[in-house]
Design a protein around this motif. Structure first.
Motif, PDB file in Angstrom:
ATOM      1  N   LEU A  65       0.831  -1.214   0.000  1.00 47.71           N
ATOM      2  CA  LEU A  65       0.000   0.000   0.000  1.00 47.71           C
ATOM      3  C   LEU A  65       0.861   1.259   0.000  1.00 47.71           C
ATOM      4  O   LEU A  65       0.567   2.218  -0.699  1.00 47.71           O
ATOM      5  N   ALA A  66       1.933   1.243   0.793  1.00 47.01           N
ATOM      6  CA  ALA A  66       2.835   2.400   0.847  1.00 47.01           C
ATOM      7  C   ALA A  66       3.524   2.606  -0.500  1.00 47.01           C
ATOM      8  O   ALA A  66       3.671   3.742  -0.961  1.00 47.01           O
ATOM      9  N   LYS A  70       2.458   1.617  -3.542  1.00 53.46           N
ATOM     10  CA  LYS A  70       1.495   2.054  -4.549  1.00 53.46           C
ATOM     11  C   LYS A  70       1.067   3.502  -4.333  1.00 53.46           C
ATOM     12  O   LYS A  70       0.857   4.245  -5.281  1.00 53.46           O
ATOM     13  N   GLY A  71       0.971   3.918  -3.067  1.00 51.13           N
ATOM     14  CA  GLY A  71       0.527   5.268  -2.759  1.00 51.13           C
ATOM     15  C   GLY A  71       1.637   6.301  -2.649  1.00 51.13           C
ATOM     16  O   GLY A  71       1.378   7.472  -2.423  1.00 51.13           O
ATOM     17  N   GLN A  93       3.894   6.573  -0.311  1.00 47.70           N
ATOM     18  CA  GLN A  93       4.054   6.988   1.088  1.00 47.70           C
ATOM     19  C   GLN A  93       5.470   6.648   1.573  1.00 47.70           C
ATOM     20  O   GLN A  93       5.714   5.587   2.144  1.00 47.70           O
ATOM     21  N   GLU A 141       3.367   2.706 -10.528  1.00 49.36           N
ATOM     22  CA  GLU A 141       2.673   3.947 -10.186  1.00 49.36           C
ATOM     23  C   GLU A 141       3.560   5.179 -10.314  1.00 49.36           C
ATOM     24  O   GLU A 141       3.116   6.296 -10.067  1.00 49.36           O
ATOM     25  N   LYS A 191       6.208   6.001  -8.453  1.00 51.10           N
ATOM     26  CA  LYS A 191       6.562   6.519  -7.125  1.00 51.10           C
ATOM     27  C   LYS A 191       8.069   6.375  -6.923  1.00 51.10           C
ATOM     28  O   LYS A 191       8.571   5.482  -6.247  1.00 51.10           O
TER      29      LYS A 191
END
Length: 102
Positions: free
Chosen positions: A7-8, A10-11, A13, A44, A46
């Motif tokens: 999640l981190a 992909k986002g 973070q 993504e 990132k």
């Protein structure tokens, strides 16, 4: 399912990803679609999280996703993010072409 690191990644973070990496989160663990954190961060675009993951030296940028057998660079290109990744990430050794036997 997805882990906190998935999640981190992909986002984007970075602070959460750093904390999870310092806690020894498993970088090779795929999510429900077969992608690891390195692949999600690349897909993504990132770059900050991708850099953190690659700085661990636990997975290389050309580490294939377990189910789909594509590297993070392929996922970055598929997401249209290849031009945004740092040059250090893209500077992989190129395989030498084999010369045909004579």
């Amino acid at each position: 399912g997805a882990t906190g690191l998935h999640l981190a990644a992909k986002g984007g973070q970075e602070e959460a990803a750093l904390a999870l990496l310092q806690a020894k989160a498993d970088l090779r663990l795929p999510n429900h679609t077969g992608l690891g954190a390195v692949h999600l961060a690349a897909q993504e675009g990132k770059a900050g999280v991708l850099r953190l993951i690659l700085d661990t030296n636990l997975v290389p940028v050309d580490f294939p996703s377990p189910k789909k057998q594509r590297s993070a660079l392929v996922w970055a290109a598929a997401g249209g993010h290849l031009p945004h990744l740092p040059r250090a990430v893209l500077a992989l050794p190129r395989p030498r072409a084999r010369r045909p036997a004579s």
